[in-house]
Design a protein around this motif. Structure first.
Motif, PDB file in Angstrom:
ATOM      1  N   LEU A  55       0.824  -1.206   0.000  1.00 26.44           N
ATOM      2  CA  LEU A  55       0.000   0.000   0.000  1.00 26.44           C
ATOM      3  C   LEU A  55       0.858   1.256   0.000  1.00 26.44           C
ATOM      4  N   PHE A  56       1.846   1.309   0.901  1.00 31.41           N
ATOM      5  CA  PHE A  56       2.684   2.505   1.000  1.00 31.41           C
ATOM      6  C   PHE A  56       3.618   2.651  -0.206  1.00 31.41           C
ATOM      7  N   LEU A  57       4.031   1.535  -0.800  1.00 26.87           N
ATOM      8  CA  LEU A  57       4.823   1.610  -2.017  1.00 26.87           C
ATOM      9  C   LEU A  57       4.001   2.217  -3.148  1.00 26.87           C
ATOM     10  N   LEU A  58       2.747   1.774  -3.271  1.00 23.86           N
ATOM     11  CA  LEU A  58       1.846   2.327  -4.285  1.00 23.86           C
ATOM     12  C   LEU A  58       1.615   3.814  -4.045  1.00 23.86           C
ATOM     13  N   ILE A  59       1.409   4.198  -2.784  1.00 22.52           N
ATOM     14  CA  ILE A  59       1.196   5.605  -2.437  1.00 22.52           C
ATOM     15  C   ILE A  59       2.417   6.441  -2.796  1.00 22.52           C
ATOM     16  N   TYR A  60       3.603   5.925  -2.513  1.00 25.69           N
ATOM     17  CA  TYR A  60       4.837   6.664  -2.811  1.00 25.69           C
ATOM     18  C   TYR A  60       4.992   6.891  -4.319  1.00 25.69           C
ATOM     19  N   PRO A  94      10.436   6.104   2.218  1.00 23.74           N
ATOM     20  CA  PRO A  94      11.398   5.052   1.870  1.00 23.74           C
ATOM     21  C   PRO A  94      11.931   4.312   3.089  1.00 23.74           C
ATOM     22  N   ARG A  95      12.179   5.048   4.173  1.00 27.68           N
ATOM     23  CA  ARG A  95      12.654   4.420   5.408  1.00 27.68           C
ATOM     24  C   ARG A  95      11.599   3.459   5.966  1.00 27.68           C
ATOM     25  N   MET A  96      10.336   3.877   5.937  1.00 28.20           N
ATOM     26  CA  MET A  96       9.263   3.029   6.436  1.00 28.20           C
ATOM     27  C   MET A  96       9.113   1.787   5.566  1.00 28.20           C
ATOM     28  N   LEU A  97       9.256   1.927   4.253  1.00 25.32           N
ATOM     29  CA  LEU A  97       9.171   0.780   3.350  1.00 25.32           C
ATOM     30  C   LEU A  97      10.302  -0.210   3.620  1.00 25.32           C
ATOM     31  N   MET A  98      11.499   0.301   3.883  1.00 20.04           N
ATOM     32  CA  MET A  98      12.626  -0.577   4.194  1.00 20.04           C
ATOM     33  C   MET A  98      12.390  -1.348   5.496  1.00 20.04           C
ATOM     34  N   LYS A 126       0.192   8.092  15.288  1.00 24.04           N
ATOM     35  CA  LYS A 126       0.710   7.533  14.042  1.00 24.04           C
ATOM     36  C   LYS A 126      -0.289   7.708  12.900  1.00 24.04           C
ATOM     37  N   LEU A 127      -1.563   7.518  13.201  1.00 22.86           N
ATOM     38  CA  LEU A 127      -2.578   7.692  12.158  1.00 22.86           C
ATOM     39  C   LEU A 127      -2.663   9.141  11.702  1.00 22.86           C
ATOM     40  N   LEU A 128      -2.624  10.083  12.655  1.00 21.29           N
ATOM     41  CA  LEU A 128      -2.665  11.499  12.295  1.00 21.29           C
ATOM     42  C   LEU A 128      -1.414  11.904  11.523  1.00 21.29           C
ATOM     43  N   SER A 129      -0.260  11.332  11.918  1.00 20.88           N
ATOM     44  CA  SER A 129       0.979  11.633  11.211  1.00 20.88           C
ATOM     45  C   SER A 129       0.907  11.193   9.753  1.00 20.88           C
ATOM     46  N   LEU A 130       0.174  10.110   9.489  1.00 19.94           N
ATOM     47  CA  LEU A 130       0.023   9.655   8.113  1.00 19.94           C
ATOM     48  C   LEU A 130      -0.673  10.706   7.261  1.00 19.94           C
ATOM     49  N   PHE A 131      -1.568  11.493   7.871  1.00 22.16           N
ATOM     50  CA  PHE A 131      -2.289  12.509   7.109  1.00 22.16           C
ATOM     51  C   PHE A 131      -1.347  13.584   6.593  1.00 22.16           C
ATOM     52  N   TYR A 132      -0.544  14.191   7.511  1.00 20.63           N
ATOM     53  CA  TYR A 132       0.271  15.315   7.064  1.00 20.63           C
ATOM     54  C   TYR A 132       1.610  14.904   6.469  1.00 20.63           C
ATOM     55  N   THR A 133       2.007  13.638   6.603  1.00 23.29           N
ATOM     56  CA  THR A 133       3.260  13.202   5.982  1.00 23.29           C
ATOM     57  C   THR A 133       3.055  12.449   4.676  1.00 23.29           C
ATOM     58  N   ILE A 134       1.902  11.774   4.523  1.00 20.02           N
ATOM     59  CA  ILE A 134       1.701  10.919   3.353  1.00 20.02           C
ATOM     60  C   ILE A 134       0.427  11.254   2.585  1.00 20.02           C
TER      61      ILE A 134
END
Length: 329
Positions: free
Chosen positions: A45-50, A94-98, A287-295
């Motif tokens: 999911l995060f790879l697709l988003i990136y 990228p760090r999170m994907l790794m 963590k969920l809120l951080s996903l909003f403003y970072t991703i």
């Protein structure tokens, strides 16, 4: 994938001092280790988003550069904003994907500090750039006759340069202060990147001075731009409501609505994360809120600006077929 706990290998990354305390030289990003069954799903999911973020914002930059009709200050700021979003998300994703791929999550002390420094710098830049974009719309709507004179090319370059440069000193200062603290307890960061709140929780000793510096920085680099944005839009709305033509009102609102949506998404999630009371029970919510403003905000930006802006939509219709044709060849 089990939640990461301290083990002999992790403990070996702790340097024993003469006072029998341990100094952390490596952190463990727990990320989403509390839901181990979904780590491959999250990786995909995060790879697709990136990829979508890179392509979406990259296309915005491309069409603005090649389309003569988009060579205005508004689109100059938008292309810089899209480039900023690519940099912003590259600091964390990228760090999170790794970490999801390797199932380790270990990050060196220096790498953690570097990630935090770049994250703070780009976050401050985004706050200033959003304020500059609001000012651009204010001049265009409230002072249209002087708009070409005020927002000339040189002024636009100076404003963008100021946005990028102003975030550097505060990022370096805050990062240095936080990582100068002793870390002598757990080295597990309950987050998917080295953000200030979860890292500061691991520090030993008195963190009052650091918290005060963070508070002052939030006022200067977050609250002040937000107040400027509110001031700009209050004047914009007041001017729009005075227009006699409904067509003129709709056109004026359409030029501002995209930017306003982005401001609400970014500031809303970031404000709740950093200003809510400290408590361990909110760590999952953080963590969920951080996903909003970072991703999620970077992935929404191209959609918001392309779907709500006729000039960008028209440029996409002209450029995309040519790009697809080149790729096909």
């Amino acid at each position: 994938m089990q939640p990461r706990n301290l083990n002999p290998q992790a403990e070996s990354k702790l340097k024993i001092t003469e006072t029998n305390l341990t100094t952390i030289i490596e952190f463990i990003l727990l990320g989403f280790s509390d839901i181990p069954k979904f780590h491959w799903f999250l990786f995909g999911l995060f790879l697709l988003i990136y990829v979508i973020i890179l392509l979406g914002n990259g296309i915005i930059i491309l069409i603005i550069r090649v389309n003569p009709a988009l060579q205005t200050s508004m689109y100059f700021f938008l292309s810089n904003f899209s480039f900023l979003e690519i940099c912003y998300v590259t600091v964390t994703l990228p760090r999170m994907l790794m970490d999801l791929w390797t199932l380790k999550g270990t990050i060196s002390f220096f790498a953690c500090a570097t990630q935090m420094g770049f994250f703070l710098m780009l976050g401050a830049t985004e706050c200033f750039l959003l304020a500059v974009m609001a000012y651009d719309r204010y001049v265009a709507i409230c002072n249209p006759l002087h708009y070409p004179l005020i927002m000339n090319h040189k002024a636009c370059i100076q404003l963008v340069a100021g946005c990028w440069i102003n975030g550097i000193p505060v990022a370096i200062r805050l990062t240095y202060q936080i990582f100068s603290l002793p870390f002598c307890g757990s080295n597990q960061v309950n987050h998917f990147f080295c953000d200030i709140p979860p890292v500061l929780k691991l520090a030993c000793g008195d963190t009052f001075l650091n918290e005060m510096m963070i508070f002052i920085s939030n006022i200067l680099f977050v609250s002040v731009p937000f107040v400027l944005i509110l001031g700009s839009y209050s004047r914009i709305i007041s001017t729009i409501l005075k227009l006699s033509s409904n067509t003129g009102q709709i056109k004026a609102f359409s030029t501002c609505s995209s930017h306003l949506i982005v401001v609400v998404l970014f500031y809303g999630s970031a404000t709740i994360t950093y200003l809510k009371p400290k408590s361990n029970q909110y760590e999952g919510t953080d963590k969920l809120l951080s996903l909003f403003y970072t991703i999620l905000t970077p992935i929404f930006n191209p959609l918001i600006y392309s779907l709500r802006n006729k000039d960008v939509t028209e440029a996409l219709r002209k450029v995309l077929p040519k790009v697809l044709a080149l790729c096909g060849n």
